[in-house]
Design an enzyme around this catalytic site. Structure first.
Site, PDB file in Angstrom:
ATOM      1  N   CYS A 120      98.285  40.196  43.762  1.00  0.00           N
ATOM      2  CA  CYS A 120      98.856  41.541  43.841  1.00  0.00           C
ATOM      3  C   CYS A 120      99.153  41.908  45.281  1.00  0.00           C
ATOM      4  CB  CYS A 120      97.863  42.580  43.324  1.00  0.00           C
ATOM      5  SG  CYS A 120      97.480  42.389  41.614  1.00  0.00           S
ATOM      6  N   GLY A 136     108.711  45.668  43.763  1.00  0.00           N
ATOM      7  CA  GLY A 136     109.508  46.835  43.421  1.00  0.00           C
ATOM      8  C   GLY A 136     108.760  47.903  42.652  1.00  0.00           C
ATOM      9  N   GLU A 137     109.388  49.069  42.602  1.00  0.00           N
ATOM     10  CA  GLU A 137     108.844  50.208  41.868  1.00  0.00           C
ATOM     11  C   GLU A 137     109.723  50.410  40.628  1.00  0.00           C
ATOM     12  OE1 GLU A 137     106.338  52.315  41.493  1.00  0.00           O
ATOM     13  OE2 GLU A 137     107.610  53.278  39.984  1.00  0.00           O
ATOM     14  N   CYS A 150     104.170  38.397  35.253  1.00  0.00           N
ATOM     15  CA  CYS A 150     104.307  39.539  36.163  1.00  0.00           C
ATOM     16  C   CYS A 150     105.722  39.488  36.730  1.00  0.00           C
ATOM     17  CB  CYS A 150     103.255  39.430  37.268  1.00  0.00           C
ATOM     18  SG  CYS A 150     103.408  40.722  38.511  1.00  0.00           S
ATOM     19  N   GLU A 171     110.445  37.166  43.293  1.00  0.00           N
ATOM     20  CA  GLU A 171     109.378  36.325  42.757  1.00  0.00           C
ATOM     21  C   GLU A 171     108.853  36.893  41.439  1.00  0.00           C
ATOM     22  OE1 GLU A 171     107.517  34.369  46.765  1.00  0.00           O
ATOM     23  OE2 GLU A 171     106.709  36.289  46.161  1.00  0.00           O
ATOM     24  N   ASN A 200      93.685  42.295  48.443  1.00  0.00           N
ATOM     25  CA  ASN A 200      94.075  40.944  48.824  1.00  0.00           C
ATOM     26  C   ASN A 200      94.566  41.030  50.260  1.00  0.00           C
ATOM     27  OD1 ASN A 200      93.630  39.535  46.319  1.00  0.00           O
ATOM     28  ND2 ASN A 200      95.304  40.781  45.519  1.00  0.00           N
ATOM     29  N   CYS A 229     103.743  51.355  50.536  1.00  0.00           N
ATOM     30  CA  CYS A 229     102.295  51.565  50.471  1.00  0.00           C
ATOM     31  C   CYS A 229     101.644  50.779  51.619  1.00  0.00           C
ATOM     32  CB  CYS A 229     101.751  51.135  49.113  1.00  0.00           C
ATOM     33  SG  CYS A 229     102.464  52.118  47.776  1.00  0.00           S
ATOM     34  N   SER A 270     103.743  49.374  35.660  1.00  0.00           N
ATOM     35  CA  SER A 270     102.888  49.961  36.688  1.00  0.00           C
ATOM     36  C   SER A 270     103.741  50.738  37.682  1.00  0.00           C
ATOM     37  CB  SER A 270     102.127  48.844  37.412  1.00  0.00           C
ATOM     38  OG  SER A 270     101.353  49.373  38.468  1.00  0.00           O
ATOM     39  N   SER A 311      99.263  53.408  39.912  1.00  0.00           N
ATOM     40  CA  SER A 311      98.638  52.941  41.153  1.00  0.00           C
ATOM     41  C   SER A 311      98.081  54.153  41.884  1.00  0.00           C
ATOM     42  CB  SER A 311      99.673  52.215  42.015  1.00  0.00           C
ATOM     43  OG  SER A 311      99.998  50.994  41.420  1.00  0.00           O
ATOM     44  N   LEU A 312      96.819  54.435  41.651  1.00  0.00           N
ATOM     45  CA  LEU A 312      96.225  55.679  42.153  1.00  0.00           C
ATOM     46  C   LEU A 312      95.716  55.525  43.590  1.00  0.00           C
ATOM     47  CD1 LEU A 312      95.731  58.486  40.890  1.00  0.00           C
ATOM     48  CD2 LEU A 312      93.390  57.748  40.449  1.00  0.00           C
TER      49      LEU A 312
HETATM   50  N1  SAH Z   1     105.322  49.620  42.471  1.00  0.00           N
HETATM   51  C1  SAH Z   1     104.462  49.449  41.332  1.00  0.00           C
HETATM   52  C2  SAH Z   1     104.349  48.021  40.982  1.00  0.00           C
HETATM   53  C3  SAH Z   1     103.562  47.161  41.949  1.00  0.00           C
HETATM   54  S1  SAH Z   1     102.191  46.720  41.060  1.00  0.00           S
HETATM   55  C4  SAH Z   1     103.134  50.111  41.601  1.00  0.00           C
HETATM   56  O1  SAH Z   1     102.923  50.587  42.714  1.00  0.00           O
HETATM   57  O2  SAH Z   1     102.331  50.238  40.687  1.00  0.00           O
HETATM   58  C5  SAH Z   1     101.154  45.892  42.037  1.00  0.00           C
HETATM   59  C6  SAH Z   1      99.780  46.515  42.147  1.00  0.00           C
HETATM   60  O3  SAH Z   1      99.143  45.806  43.207  1.00  0.00           O
HETATM   61  C7  SAH Z   1      99.842  47.977  42.550  1.00  0.00           C
HETATM   62  O4  SAH Z   1      98.762  48.690  42.017  1.00  0.00           O
HETATM   63  C8  SAH Z   1      99.707  47.841  44.044  1.00  0.00           C
HETATM   64  O5  SAH Z   1      99.315  49.033  44.648  1.00  0.00           O
HETATM   65  C9  SAH Z   1      98.696  46.732  44.159  1.00  0.00           C
HETATM   66  N2  SAH Z   1      98.640  46.112  45.471  1.00  0.00           N
HETATM   67  C10 SAH Z   1      99.585  46.157  46.438  1.00  0.00           C
HETATM   68  N3  SAH Z   1      99.168  45.483  47.521  1.00  0.00           N
HETATM   69  C11 SAH Z   1      97.932  45.010  47.239  1.00  0.00           C
HETATM   70  C12 SAH Z   1      96.990  44.229  47.954  1.00  0.00           C
HETATM   71  N4  SAH Z   1      97.250  43.794  49.174  1.00  0.00           N
HETATM   72  N5  SAH Z   1      95.821  43.922  47.348  1.00  0.00           N
HETATM   73  C13 SAH Z   1      95.570  44.350  46.091  1.00  0.00           C
HETATM   74  N6  SAH Z   1      96.435  45.069  45.366  1.00  0.00           N
HETATM   75  C14 SAH Z   1      97.593  45.413  45.932  1.00  0.00           C
END
Ligand code: SAH
Length: 370
Positions: A344, A170-171, A112, A99, A301, A123, A202, A225-226
């Site tokens: 996200c 994906g990462e 995006c 997507e 979300n 995660c 990201s 993504s901290l």
């Molecule tokens: N793998 C990369 C790219 C994904 S980016 C990364 O981890 O940065 C998407 C962003 O949305 C990341 O910061 C991720 O942690 C965040 N994210 C993932 N699940 C989410 C959720 N349920 N609600 C809000 N943000 C979320």
């Protein structure tokens, strides 16, 4: 016995950088300068039929049509949210699905895009993470998402501009080479010419990838993504922290050659009762001390299958205020396209509805993981 040699599979040129395309062309005995024309037809104009490339000699068009192809992700479905956010579901040559999301008026127009089919990072709050990793995307498939969205949204012209965030499925640093090649492809002046400053990558925090990224001539903005303010908390939420811990990640950020007038974005998903306390906010301030950074808060979300809750707005505001009072630049990410599951962490490709799981309390979920 006569048996016809089976024809070689045509080469997909959609994932080639200009220099590679030139080399392929020269190998066919054609002049190198035609490569730039072909690149513009494909990458800028979105033309995939060699016969239509009217500034090329007829004989070359025929030859290219026989030996080359331009692979394009097939659009399977397009959902438009009430807020204008548009989610694209694509099918790839092997049937895998990914997507991409178009987010209008942020105020910029933003694409995006995905870098993998699924994700290996798992995660705790991310739906894509629940899919596991099916495979990496190719440079052709990553750049192809941008090409299709740009044309579909009529943003490929010379007077239009858009941003790209590599924040889909994906990462990206786990699929480093293909992702960077794709960014150079969409960035090239002969193609869509997206400047690096309009691109943000990201990452979950793959430290060696961050170091490599810092050396790239075509270097996008960096987002991290901290999501946590101390090691045990991040171990629980972002499992890769057990390999590249917060300390190593923060050190890598301190060394990262942030461009002039730019900053590292730190994404922090807010999970009610888990990482959204005032102590967390204060620890976060300390952690980021000395880094040219800004914080982007992402209130969770929520979705079936995600064992956490979204904090209410007053709690989000209180967290944000602690950061800004200490001088940090902070923004709260507005959730876009939630009604079409495009927000996200909601990108997941499944044939049926997600099997809802029993929702445990956030605290319990965290306790289980510690
Ligand atoms: N793998 C990369 C790219 C994904 S980016 C990364 O981890 O940065 C998407 C962003 O949305 C990341 O910061 C991720 O942690 C965040 N994210 C993932 N699940 C989410 C959720 N349920 N609600 C809000 N943000 C979320």
């Amino acid at each position: 016995m006569t048996s016809a040699a089976s024809p070689a599979r045509p080469i997909d040129i959609a994932g080639l950088e200009l220099a590679e395309l030139e080399a392929r062309l020269v190998a066919l005995g054609a002049p190198k300068y035609h490569a730039r024309q072909i690149y513009a037809w494909v990458q800028r104009r979105g033309v995939t039929d060699f016969a239509a490339m009217s500034d090329l000699p007829k004989a070359l068009r025929t030859q290219l049509a026989a030996e080359w192809t331009v692979a394009t992700p097939t659009l399977v479905r397009k959902d438009v949210s009430t807020d204008g956010t548009t989610k694209y579901l694509f099918e790839l040559a092997d049937g895998a699905r990914i997507e991409s999301v178009y987010i209008p008026d942020t105020p910029a127009q933003t694409f995006c895009i995905s870098s993998q089919v699924g994700c290996a990072m798992a995660c705790a709050f991310c739906l894509t993470g629940k899919m596991g990793l099916t495979r990496h995307l190719t440079a052709s498939e990553i750049a192809g998402q941008v090409r299709v969205l740009a044309h579909d949204q009529q943003l490929a012209g010379p007077d239009t501009a858009f941003n790209i965030v590599v924040m889909g499925m994906g990462e990206p640093l786990h699929n480093y080479d293909a992702t960077m090649a794709a960014l150079r492809i969409v960035g090239h002046a002969a193609g869509l010419a997206v400047p690096a400053r309009r691109i943000t990558l990201s990452t979950v925090g793959l430290v060696p990838g961050i170091e490599k990224l810092g050396q790239e001539p075509f270097m996008p903005n960096l987002a991290i993504s901290l999501h946590a303010s101390h090691e045990a908390q991040r171990d629980a939420l972002v499992p890769i922290n057990r390999k590249y811990d917060l300390e190593a990640l923060i050190e890598a950020c301190k060394r990262f050659p942030v461009k002039r007038r730019s900053r590292i974005t730190f994404e922090y998903v807010l999970l009610s009762g888990v990482n959204d306390t005032p102590e967390d906010a204060r620890r976060l301030v300390k952690l980021l001390d000395g880094i040219k950074g800004k914080v982007n808060l992402l209130p969770l979300n929520a979705a079936p299958g995600i064992p956490f809750d979204r904090p209410d707005d007053t709690r989000v505001d209180a967290f944000a205020k602690i950061l800004s009072d200490k001088g940090l630049t902070v923004s709260v990410r507005k959730s876009r396209g939630r009604d079409i599951r495009a927000a996200c962490g909601q990108l997941i490709v499944d044939e049926g509805p997600l099997a809802p799981r029993v929702k445990r309390s956030a605290a319990q979920a965290l306790a289980d993981r510690l």
